[in-house]
Scaffold this active site. Structure first.
Site, PDB file in Angstrom:
ATOM      1  N   HIS A 143      60.061  38.130 -17.099  1.00  0.00           N
ATOM      2  CA  HIS A 143      60.965  37.421 -17.762  1.00  0.00           C
ATOM      3  C   HIS A 143      62.308  37.973 -18.235  1.00  0.00           C
ATOM      4  O   HIS A 143      63.334  38.440 -19.489  1.00  0.00           O
ATOM      5  CB  HIS A 143      60.930  37.231 -19.044  1.00  0.00           C
ATOM      6  CG  HIS A 143      61.367  35.576 -19.454  1.00  0.00           C
ATOM      7  ND1 HIS A 143      61.249  34.407 -20.762  1.00  0.00           N
ATOM      8  CD2 HIS A 143      62.755  35.199 -19.316  1.00  0.00           C
ATOM      9  CE1 HIS A 143      61.667  34.145 -20.869  1.00  0.00           C
ATOM     10  NE2 HIS A 143      62.704  33.771 -19.772  1.00  0.00           N
ATOM     11  N   CYS A 146      60.445  35.661 -27.066  1.00  0.00           N
ATOM     12  CA  CYS A 146      60.216  37.012 -25.502  1.00  0.00           C
ATOM     13  C   CYS A 146      61.261  38.271 -24.835  1.00  0.00           C
ATOM     14  O   CYS A 146      60.750  39.377 -24.549  1.00  0.00           O
ATOM     15  CB  CYS A 146      59.230  36.124 -25.138  1.00  0.00           C
ATOM     16  SG  CYS A 146      59.878  34.915 -24.105  1.00  0.00           S
ATOM     17  N   ASP A 159      54.476  39.426 -27.968  1.00  0.00           N
ATOM     18  CA  ASP A 159      55.448  39.947 -28.044  1.00  0.00           C
ATOM     19  C   ASP A 159      56.595  39.383 -29.126  1.00  0.00           C
ATOM     20  O   ASP A 159      57.529  39.991 -29.844  1.00  0.00           O
ATOM     21  CB  ASP A 159      56.348  39.883 -26.283  1.00  0.00           C
ATOM     22  CG  ASP A 159      55.790  38.163 -26.874  1.00  0.00           C
ATOM     23  OD1 ASP A 159      55.321  37.485 -26.922  1.00  0.00           O
ATOM     24  OD2 ASP A 159      56.287  37.677 -25.115  1.00  0.00           O
ATOM     25  N   HIS A 160      55.740  38.298 -30.077  1.00  0.00           N
ATOM     26  CA  HIS A 160      55.793  38.252 -31.567  1.00  0.00           C
ATOM     27  C   HIS A 160      55.190  37.272 -31.545  1.00  0.00           C
ATOM     28  O   HIS A 160      53.750  36.486 -31.015  1.00  0.00           O
ATOM     29  CB  HIS A 160      57.682  37.390 -31.494  1.00  0.00           C
ATOM     30  CG  HIS A 160      57.678  36.386 -29.595  1.00  0.00           C
ATOM     31  ND1 HIS A 160      56.633  35.096 -30.110  1.00  0.00           N
ATOM     32  CD2 HIS A 160      57.747  36.079 -28.850  1.00  0.00           C
ATOM     33  CE1 HIS A 160      57.163  34.752 -28.777  1.00  0.00           C
ATOM     34  NE2 HIS A 160      57.324  35.078 -28.317  1.00  0.00           N
ATOM     35  N   ASP A 194      51.460  36.340 -25.233  1.00  0.00           N
ATOM     36  CA  ASP A 194      52.652  36.525 -24.525  1.00  0.00           C
ATOM     37  C   ASP A 194      52.396  34.895 -25.732  1.00  0.00           C
ATOM     38  O   ASP A 194      51.331  33.980 -25.838  1.00  0.00           O
ATOM     39  CB  ASP A 194      53.129  35.421 -23.512  1.00  0.00           C
ATOM     40  CG  ASP A 194      54.880  35.069 -23.410  1.00  0.00           C
ATOM     41  OD1 ASP A 194      54.746  35.094 -24.185  1.00  0.00           O
ATOM     42  OD2 ASP A 194      54.584  34.184 -22.498  1.00  0.00           O
ATOM     43  N   ASP A 195      53.058  35.169 -26.787  1.00  0.00           N
ATOM     44  CA  ASP A 195      53.773  34.086 -27.819  1.00  0.00           C
ATOM     45  C   ASP A 195      52.020  34.058 -29.152  1.00  0.00           C
ATOM     46  O   ASP A 195      51.844  32.980 -29.356  1.00  0.00           O
ATOM     47  CB  ASP A 195      53.999  33.231 -27.811  1.00  0.00           C
ATOM     48  CG  ASP A 195      54.637  31.798 -27.273  1.00  0.00           C
ATOM     49  OD1 ASP A 195      55.630  33.008 -26.878  1.00  0.00           O
ATOM     50  OD2 ASP A 195      54.804  31.292 -26.840  1.00  0.00           O
ATOM     51  N   HIS A 199      51.124  31.381 -23.660  1.00  0.00           N
ATOM     52  CA  HIS A 199      52.149  30.282 -23.438  1.00  0.00           C
ATOM     53  C   HIS A 199      51.767  29.273 -23.100  1.00  0.00           C
ATOM     54  O   HIS A 199      50.902  28.900 -22.069  1.00  0.00           O
ATOM     55  CB  HIS A 199      52.935  31.010 -22.931  1.00  0.00           C
ATOM     56  CG  HIS A 199      54.344  30.388 -22.951  1.00  0.00           C
ATOM     57  ND1 HIS A 199      55.022  29.114 -22.855  1.00  0.00           N
ATOM     58  CD2 HIS A 199      55.771  31.118 -23.391  1.00  0.00           C
ATOM     59  CE1 HIS A 199      56.735  28.843 -23.251  1.00  0.00           C
ATOM     60  NE2 HIS A 199      56.778  30.381 -23.944  1.00  0.00           N
ATOM     61  N   LYS A 232      57.359  32.342 -34.189  1.00  0.00           N
ATOM     62  CA  LYS A 232      57.684  32.529 -33.453  1.00  0.00           C
ATOM     63  C   LYS A 232      60.101  31.716 -33.314  1.00  0.00           C
ATOM     64  O   LYS A 232      59.693  30.305 -33.977  1.00  0.00           O
ATOM     65  CB  LYS A 232      57.620  31.488 -31.972  1.00  0.00           C
ATOM     66  CG  LYS A 232      58.279  31.589 -31.171  1.00  0.00           C
ATOM     67  CD  LYS A 232      57.712  31.566 -29.928  1.00  0.00           C
ATOM     68  CE  LYS A 232      58.685  31.153 -28.445  1.00  0.00           C
ATOM     69  NZ  LYS A 232      58.057  30.745 -27.329  1.00  0.00           N
ATOM     70  N   LYS A 237      54.018  38.789 -16.401  1.00  0.00           N
ATOM     71  CA  LYS A 237      55.356  38.095 -16.680  1.00  0.00           C
ATOM     72  C   LYS A 237      56.465  38.966 -17.351  1.00  0.00           C
ATOM     73  O   LYS A 237      56.274  40.739 -17.225  1.00  0.00           O
ATOM     74  CB  LYS A 237      54.714  37.945 -17.862  1.00  0.00           C
ATOM     75  CG  LYS A 237      56.559  37.023 -19.283  1.00  0.00           C
ATOM     76  CD  LYS A 237      56.366  35.993 -20.237  1.00  0.00           C
ATOM     77  CE  LYS A 237      58.124  35.579 -20.879  1.00  0.00           C
ATOM     78  NZ  LYS A 237      57.594  34.644 -22.359  1.00  0.00           N
TER      79      LYS A 237
END
Length: 614
Positions: free
Chosen positions: A172, A111, A378-379, A71-72, A326, A403, A170
């Protein structure tokens, strides 16, 4: 006189032996060794021809599938993508033993839309997992928006094909629609047999960080409203006492009461967010509300090991969706202060250790050779996650932006690593354009399923490219959205070996000359803080992956041809879009108390139903 043997003639061991016996020919030792080697090579080729190759057997194999998503995480945070100061030996080992993609693209730079595209193989604008008003991700667990029930995930197809399917970490992508228990957007309604993790997302607000997603903004709004109502109440009181305002005491009392409630709300909104959003669930049951953060990583690892052991006879699909990296960068004491990059680096190195623990479990359970592993983010990393001179977000290497930026490479170019021992070539590096959306058709095909024919699937099967049976990606064009707005497009001109990138809209960086939108959480997608380019900006990513040299008609002879071809592709793409409800717009993205998951009588949402590792 002995006959002379032509050393360049084709060599046959059988012929040599017969000639030696019938004609008395004497062969030199080098000739015997040469022919023996030739004979041995021929025999080996025959024997190998009798053994089915990995690619010929692949259509009948049904591997276990393990998907790992950070994540991130920035692409420049990993050793195998060029970082020589961050220790990521386990992720690097995956790349050494497998295939590394160097132009792997997320379908969105935030995300919620990125993960929707990953699971469905479709641009998020097709499923409505975007906004048009700046609400770029789901804002609350108790909101009604989420991945629509009519969307098909790869988990749903694999479950139908007999796979055990699990999601740990996660989500979301929404939870409820009309009540706190309908779970219409829950992972178990989208093809997963098992879920353990956060229905929402880790946030700075979960730890009352100064880097806040919504707490600080809500506190400021509540304080402003308190001041307005307090001023109204004081004005009415003064007017009443001086007889200047003919009013009863009723509006005075009500305005004062509302002012007190708003003041209390500004003090308690942080605690409300922690209890409303920072929780763990097992399937439909809340197990921790709020979460005990120092126990979370061991709990996640224990759950992964348990799933792998329960389903080791396969086939299984396990999606491990890390809460790392994150903010608030929750890190166990063992890793604190150990990296060269502060708390963010500590968190990255802890995640890499988690990857190593998962790989060790695969080894212990004898699952390594039968499991396809995929690792990604995710990015891109967040550049705006910064306090003073301390950076709490990722590094995107040589790529511009990060991001939240819909078009710049730093926000959408992510790691992409596949490992399947004995099937995929080890140490292979592929620079062709690929997408997170490609995982959908790839795993569906491997599982023996069929890609849905009743909707547009934007992903492409990666297997021929990974195996080396195809030289080029099937993606000729990729579109890059920011919310529902198209910011950029990429054209892979295969016959020229060129990848062009066209930017129609870019964010205005702040302060001027900076590389991000400092002072805000993410760059905007529309409004006064974006630039619309006419003509659009053109880059040749093949020669300029950092997007530093804008091409013009004067510097690029085929400028107009490239523009015309890309704009035609954009029009063709837009004709395939259908209107759908936007899940992230205001109505679907506000907190609704009746949708709030709560393990006690609302608002007393507190419980601890499972003991964690000691």
């Amino acid at each position: 006189m002995r006959p002379v043997i032509n050393r360049c003639a084709p060599c046959s061991l059988d012929l040599m032996l017969s000639q030696a016996a019938s004609e008395g020919i004497v062969f030199n030792s080098w000739q015997i060794r040469l022919c023996f080697r030739s004979w041995l090579a021929g025999m080996l080729s025959v024997l190998l021809g009798l053994v089915p190759s990995a690619s010929s057997n692949i259509s009948t194999s049904r591997p276990n599938i393990l998907l790992l998503m950070a994540d991130d995480l920035g692409i420049g945070d990993i050793g195998c993508y060029g970082n020589n100061t961050m220790r990521t030996p386990n992720i690097d080992r995956l790349a050494e033993d497998g295939v590394k993609l160097t132009q792997h693209i997320s379908a969105a730079s935030l995300c919620t839309p990125s993960r929707a595209a990953f699971l469905t193989g479709r641009y998020p604008v097709r499923s409505g997992m975007v906004s048009s008003i700046g609400y770029r991700v789901l804002q609350w667990t108790g909101a009604s928006g989420g991945l629509p029930t009519n969307e098909t995930t790869f988990a749903k197809i694999l479950k139908e094909k007999g796979y055990a399917t699990g999601l740990i970490g996660k989500w979301h992508l929404g939870l409820n629609c009309e009540s706190a228990s309908d779970h219409c957007h829950h992972p178990l309604h989208h093809g997963f047999d098992h879920f353990y993790g956060m229905p929402f997302s880790l946030m700075g607000d979960c730890a009352h960080w100064e880097l806040s997603e919504k707490r600080v903004n809500l506190e400021q709004k509540l304080n402003f409203l308190f001041q307005v109502l307090a001023l109204v109440a004081l004005t009415l009181v003064a007017g009443k006492l001086t007889h200047l305002i003919p009013v009863s005491w009723t509006p005075v009392i009500w305005s004062a009461l509302w002012a007190v409630l708003l003041l209390a709300g500004s003090y308690f909104v942080g605690a409300l967010i922690v209890h409303a959003d920072c929780l763990l669930m097992r399937n439909h049951t809340i197990t921790e509300q709020p979460m005990r953060f120092q126990k979370t990583t061991p709990l996640i690892l224990r759950e992964v090991a348990s799933f792998l052991k329960r389903n080791k006879h396969g086939p299984f699909l396990l999606f491990v969706s890390f809460l790392h990296v994150h903010i608030p960068l929750i890190t166990m004491e063992t890793f604190l202060g150990k990296s060269l990059h502060g708390l963010y680096g500590d968190n990255v190195e802890e995640m890499d250790w988690m990857v190593g623990q998962i790989l060790d479990t695969l080894d212990m359970e004898g699952l390594t050779n039968s499991t396809l592993i995929y690792f990604t983010s995710d990015h891109g990393g967040s550049l705006e996650n910064q306090l003073g001179r301390t950076q709490y977000g990722g590094w995107n290497g040589i790529y511009k932006g990060g991001k939240g930026m819909g078009g710049w490479e730093g926000g959408i170019r992510v790691p992409g690593i596949f490992r399947w021992p004995g099937v995929l070539p080890a140490g292979q590096v592929i620079g062709e354009p690929t997408s997170l959306m490609d995982v959908f058709p790839t795993v569906v095909q491997l599982a023996g399923g069929e890609v849905p024919q009743d909707r547009v699937i934007d992903g492409q099967d990666l297997l021929p490219l990974l195996l080396g049976t195809a030289q080029h990606s099937d993606h000729e064009f990729l579109m890059h959205y920011c919310e529902g707005f198209l910011h950029a497009a990429r054209w892979h001109q295969r016959d020229k070996g060129t990848t062009w990138k066209v930017h129609f809209v870019t964010p205005v960086f702040q302060p001027e000359g900076a590389g991000a939108c400092y002072g805000r959480k993410v760059c905007p997608c529309f409004g006064e803080k974006v630039l619309h380019h006419d003509p659009p900006l053109l880059f040749d990513l093949s020669r300029d992956p950092s997007e530093t040299h804008v091409l013009t008609p004067a510097s690029e002879p085929v400028f107009y041809q490239v523009m015309e071809r890309v704009q035609r592709a954009v029009r063709e793409h837009q004709r395939t879009l259908s209107p759908v409800p936007l899940q992230l717009d205001r109505l679907g993205n506000i907190w609704r108390p009746w949708l709030q998951p709560c393990c006690g009588p609302f608002p007393l949402c507190w419980c601890l139903r499972e003991d964690g590792p000691q």
